[in-house]
Write a protein that holds these residues in place. Sequence first.
Motif, mmCIF file in Angstrom:
data_model
loop_
_atom_site.group_PDB
_atom_site.id
_atom_site.type_symbol
_atom_site.label_atom_id
_atom_site.label_comp_id
_atom_site.label_asym_id
_atom_site.label_seq_id
_atom_site.Cartn_x
_atom_site.Cartn_y
_atom_site.Cartn_z
ATOM 1 N N MET A 1 72.701 -34.755 4.496
ATOM 2 C CA MET A 1 74.078 -35.235 4.370
ATOM 3 C C MET A 1 75.007 -34.262 5.093
ATOM 4 O O MET A 1 74.913 -33.044 4.912
ATOM 5 C CB MET A 1 74.463 -35.335 2.881
ATOM 6 C CG MET A 1 75.877 -35.825 2.651
ATOM 7 S SD MET A 1 76.254 -35.993 0.882
ATOM 8 C CE MET A 1 76.079 -34.283 0.351
ATOM 9 N N THR A 2 75.885 -34.789 5.887
ATOM 10 C CA THR A 2 76.808 -33.971 6.663
ATOM 11 C C THR A 2 77.970 -33.535 5.789
ATOM 12 O O THR A 2 78.622 -34.356 5.134
ATOM 13 C CB THR A 2 77.342 -34.755 7.862
ATOM 14 O OG1 THR A 2 76.239 -35.184 8.665
ATOM 15 C CG2 THR A 2 78.283 -33.898 8.688
ATOM 16 N N ALA A 3 78.220 -32.199 5.768
ATOM 17 C CA ALA A 3 79.321 -31.659 4.979
ATOM 18 C C ALA A 3 80.601 -31.664 5.806
ATOM 19 O O ALA A 3 80.577 -31.492 7.030
ATOM 20 C CB ALA A 3 78.999 -30.248 4.511
ATOM 21 N N ILE A 4 81.699 -31.866 5.124
ATOM 22 C CA ILE A 4 83.019 -31.910 5.761
ATOM 23 C C ILE A 4 83.764 -30.638 5.394
ATOM 24 O O ILE A 4 83.682 -30.141 4.253
ATOM 25 C CB ILE A 4 83.801 -33.148 5.303
ATOM 26 C CG1 ILE A 4 83.008 -34.423 5.631
ATOM 27 C CG2 ILE A 4 85.176 -33.209 5.976
ATOM 28 C CD1 ILE A 4 83.661 -35.690 5.116
ATOM 29 N N ASN A 5 84.475 -30.091 6.345
ATOM 30 C CA ASN A 5 85.209 -28.848 6.134
ATOM 31 C C ASN A 5 86.495 -29.138 5.370
ATOM 32 O O ASN A 5 87.546 -29.411 5.966
ATOM 33 C CB ASN A 5 85.508 -28.192 7.481
ATOM 34 C CG ASN A 5 86.204 -26.847 7.315
ATOM 35 O OD1 ASN A 5 86.112 -26.218 6.262
ATOM 36 N ND2 ASN A 5 86.886 -26.419 8.365
ATOM 37 N N TRP A 6 86.408 -29.077 4.056
ATOM 38 C CA TRP A 6 87.590 -29.248 3.214
ATOM 39 C C TRP A 6 88.110 -27.878 2.816
ATOM 40 O O TRP A 6 87.343 -26.951 2.580
ATOM 41 C CB TRP A 6 87.260 -30.037 1.945
ATOM 42 C CG TRP A 6 86.736 -31.426 2.196
ATOM 43 C CD1 TRP A 6 85.440 -31.806 2.180
ATOM 44 C CD2 TRP A 6 87.497 -32.572 2.511
ATOM 45 N NE1 TRP A 6 85.323 -33.135 2.464
ATOM 46 C CE2 TRP A 6 86.592 -33.644 2.670
ATOM 47 C CE3 TRP A 6 88.846 -32.835 2.682
ATOM 48 C CZ2 TRP A 6 86.969 -34.928 2.989
ATOM 49 C CZ3 TRP A 6 89.232 -34.112 2.996
ATOM 50 C CH2 TRP A 6 88.317 -35.153 3.149
ATOM 51 N N SER A 7 89.409 -27.742 2.711
ATOM 52 C CA SER A 7 90.019 -26.483 2.303
ATOM 53 C C SER A 7 90.325 -26.525 0.810
ATOM 54 O O SER A 7 90.712 -27.569 0.268
ATOM 55 C CB SER A 7 91.310 -26.226 3.079
ATOM 56 O OG SER A 7 91.045 -26.154 4.467
ATOM 57 N N VAL A 8 90.122 -25.393 0.167
ATOM 58 C CA VAL A 8 90.463 -25.297 -1.247
ATOM 59 C C VAL A 8 91.979 -25.442 -1.400
ATOM 60 O O VAL A 8 92.756 -24.909 -0.588
ATOM 61 C CB VAL A 8 89.968 -23.962 -1.838
ATOM 62 C CG1 VAL A 8 90.390 -23.828 -3.307
ATOM 63 C CG2 VAL A 8 88.469 -23.825 -1.710
ATOM 64 N N ASN A 9 92.391 -26.177 -2.423
ATOM 65 C CA ASN A 9 93.806 -26.493 -2.716
ATOM 66 C C ASN A 9 94.404 -27.502 -1.725
ATOM 67 O O ASN A 9 95.625 -27.734 -1.745
ATOM 68 C CB ASN A 9 94.668 -25.233 -2.748
ATOM 69 C CG ASN A 9 94.279 -24.298 -3.871
ATOM 70 O OD1 ASN A 9 93.842 -24.758 -4.942
ATOM 71 N ND2 ASN A 9 94.413 -22.998 -3.637
ATOM 72 N N GLU A 10 93.581 -28.062 -0.881
ATOM 73 C CA GLU A 10 94.077 -29.123 -0.005
ATOM 74 C C GLU A 10 94.326 -30.387 -0.830
ATOM 75 O O GLU A 10 93.555 -30.716 -1.742
ATOM 76 C CB GLU A 10 93.068 -29.413 1.110
ATOM 77 C CG GLU A 10 93.538 -30.493 2.070
ATOM 78 C CD GLU A 10 92.545 -30.764 3.179
ATOM 79 O OE1 GLU A 10 92.758 -31.753 3.922
ATOM 80 O OE2 GLU A 10 91.559 -30.005 3.303
ATOM 81 N N VAL A 11 95.395 -31.096 -0.500
ATOM 82 C CA VAL A 11 95.786 -32.303 -1.235
ATOM 83 C C VAL A 11 95.422 -33.525 -0.400
ATOM 84 O O VAL A 11 95.706 -33.570 0.800
ATOM 85 C CB VAL A 11 97.291 -32.293 -1.558
ATOM 86 C CG1 VAL A 11 97.697 -33.593 -2.265
ATOM 87 C CG2 VAL A 11 97.626 -31.088 -2.440
ATOM 88 N N VAL A 12 94.776 -34.476 -1.061
ATOM 89 C CA VAL A 12 94.432 -35.735 -0.415
ATOM 90 C C VAL A 12 94.988 -36.878 -1.265
ATOM 91 O O VAL A 12 95.147 -36.756 -2.492
ATOM 92 C CB VAL A 12 92.902 -35.892 -0.248
ATOM 93 C CG1 VAL A 12 92.359 -34.857 0.712
ATOM 94 C CG2 VAL A 12 92.189 -35.836 -1.581
ATOM 95 N N GLU A 13 95.282 -37.965 -0.601
ATOM 96 C CA GLU A 13 95.763 -39.174 -1.281
ATOM 97 C C GLU A 13 94.673 -40.230 -1.229
ATOM 98 O O GLU A 13 94.246 -40.649 -0.149
ATOM 99 C CB GLU A 13 97.029 -39.697 -0.610
ATOM 100 C CG GLU A 13 97.593 -40.955 -1.255
ATOM 101 C CD GLU A 13 98.814 -41.480 -0.530
ATOM 102 O OE1 GLU A 13 99.119 -42.686 -0.695
ATOM 103 O OE2 GLU A 13 99.452 -40.699 0.212
ATOM 104 N N ILE A 14 94.199 -40.646 -2.428
ATOM 105 C CA ILE A 14 93.132 -41.639 -2.531
ATOM 106 C C ILE A 14 93.685 -42.856 -3.263
ATOM 107 O O ILE A 14 94.060 -42.771 -4.435
ATOM 108 C CB ILE A 14 91.901 -41.079 -3.277
ATOM 109 C CG1 ILE A 14 91.361 -39.838 -2.557
ATOM 110 C CG2 ILE A 14 90.820 -42.147 -3.406
ATOM 111 C CD1 ILE A 14 90.197 -39.180 -3.267
ATOM 112 N N SER A 15 93.753 -43.970 -2.549
ATOM 113 C CA SER A 15 94.249 -45.237 -3.112
ATOM 114 C C SER A 15 95.623 -45.072 -3.757
ATOM 115 O O SER A 15 95.896 -45.585 -4.840
ATOM 116 C CB SER A 15 93.250 -45.801 -4.128
ATOM 117 O OG SER A 15 92.004 -46.048 -3.520
ATOM 118 N N GLY A 16 96.484 -44.284 -3.092
ATOM 119 C CA GLY A 16 97.851 -44.117 -3.568
ATOM 120 C C GLY A 16 98.038 -43.033 -4.603
ATOM 121 O O GLY A 16 99.172 -42.811 -5.060
#
Length: 713
Positions: A1-16
């Motif tokens: 499985m390919t890992a994605i470079n996510w940053s700690v404390n990064e904010v994402v919006e999922i379905s609003g």
Amino acid sequence: MTAINWSVNEVVEISGELFCIESRAASGELNLRHIRDNRFVSFTDAELATLWSANELIRVIDPNGELNDRHRNMLERPYTQLPEAIKKAAEWRLPYMQAYVNQRLRKRSKKALARLIAEVAAAENHAERPSVRQLSRWLDSWFQIGSPDLRDIRCIAPRFHLRGNGKDRFDPDVEDIVLETIEEMWLKPNKDSGAEILAVANKRIDYLDPEGREARFLDRDGKLRRPSLRTLYRLLNSIDTDVVVKGQRGAIEADRTCEPVVRGPQASRPLEQVEMDHTLLDVIVLDAERNVPLGRPWITVALDRYTRMIIGVYIGFMPPGAHTVMLCLRNAIRPKEEFLERYPSIRNNWPCFGKPKAIVVDNGPEFHSRSFKEACLALNIDIIYCPVRKPRYKGKIERWFGRLTRQHLHKIPGTTFSNTKQRGDYKSEKEAVMTLADLKCSILKWIVDDYSVSIHRGIDCAPVVKWEEGVRKSPVSMPSRQGDLDILLSHVEDRKLTRTGISLHGLLYSAKTKEFKRLINRADKPDTVKVRVNAEDLNSIQVEDWVTGRFIEVPSVDPEYTTDLSLAEHAILRQKVKERLKAYERVTVARLVETRHDFRADIQMLKRAKKLTSKRLIAAIGEDRDDLLPESESAPTAEVTGVETSSPTAAGKAPVKAPSTRRRRKASAASQRQAAPTTDARPNADDDDDDDDDDLSFRTRTAASGIVAEILP
């Protein structure tokens, strides 16, 4: 499985909803914390990648709202959409940022940044160099974005194109007064000029107290600053177009001109939805006999939405009404082979016929008439009414009218064009050469031989090809019997049924049949019964059996008068009889028969004498009804027209000149004074207990139906 470079404390919006990435578990799953309720959820990189592909996951650039509006707007715009000057300046700055990031400098000392600027400028051959202070501001903008993956060239793009006067120039109360005055005086149909608006606003500003206001809002005299006329016009020009149009020309016009243009409603098979509408044709036609302009005829058209084929048409002088709609619908449902036999010049086939599933119409009274609604109910046709004053919901037929006008009507001699500016000095009535029959043939030939076989941009093929392909997949449906169609597509009225029959438009209908006798003697007979009338033939009517719903044909009791008689012709004859009668006399069938004979004789002689000046007489008696106008004998003709003629019994003698019009009028008045009032030999011939038409003004009824005709001596 390919890992994605996510940053700690990064904010994402999922379905609003907003989530903060807290950590990555040993299993590789990411732990996300819901920002609002602090609940935790886990996602794999594959799941987050799937959400991102479905556009349900967005990496938030500024979750804390630290960026100003201009910076945020810049980052939300695609780089390719930025002005060329902005992109050029950003590309000039980018090497300095890349050098800082690649060298992993920890400090922003003046000495370190100056050395970095010198190295990059030498490597890039920059004639001009940024200052240390400028580079420091660029670094602030670059690292203001938390996640390194979200930092790109847009972070350092200059924003000078978004600059402006950031400070208010006028006191807030002054701005409110100006805006209110603009709304009252500018955003209305009869708008005022800018100077008038400014004068009223200044008078209102005079009532404001300058005490306690900020000094920057005051002028040298200590009064509140006021906008100049130039400033006012800049403010007027900055108002959105839809707001101005709505205020000055109304919400409907704003909706028509300012709403985005989108594709209208579509159909999936032939006859699923048929658009129907009328328009006045931009061409003047002539009378075939007298070469006198008759005016502009109407056209009623039924257009299939799926194939863009014209499936029904009616052309004539009768204005839009329930009767013209019925004629168009009848033409649409019937096969066209017999119809096209009248026009041998049309080469191609017109394969369109069948019963529509739904008819799309506007809110004209003819489409809300009882006759139209009941016919559609009986034929199982749905009626779709468009929103009021929104023709775009049946835009296909509206565009077809424009195509007919531009490609065909405006090329015919006698066209009126679309407006006076386009017409110019062109004399439409003088240049007219076509009769109504010629125009019918010309339009039908254009429909069948030109429009139907030409490539239509909306369907990428010819309409007739689309029709033939569509009916192979979805065959059309037909009514059970032709006779039922003729009954249903006729005019509906309510009349009282008595032992003497049914009185309708001054005519009596009755029959000595068992079926009709049983009908008039039924114990459950209602006050009125439903009657269907064919306006083209008054020789019989259809009376409904209120129990079974079947219609019974009831003939006229005066067939010598009603044979081949149209409702329009009957209206003119009644008018002429009433003009000759005294106040206490009534219209009788005997007088109508006499008047009809005289009327037709007058028409024949006046046609030959070129003295018939009514523009709609031919339309009233029927465009193709010359067979109903027999040649009159010479003596009655001379008596009516006053022309010279020879008596067949006085051969060889000098011709006798008929009396003049003035003498004939005097003789007619004297004979009427001596003659007793004529009464009808049949009792109750013209009685109607509920709403007899004799009680109404005949001129009002004929004017309402669009019939204006007279014979001038």
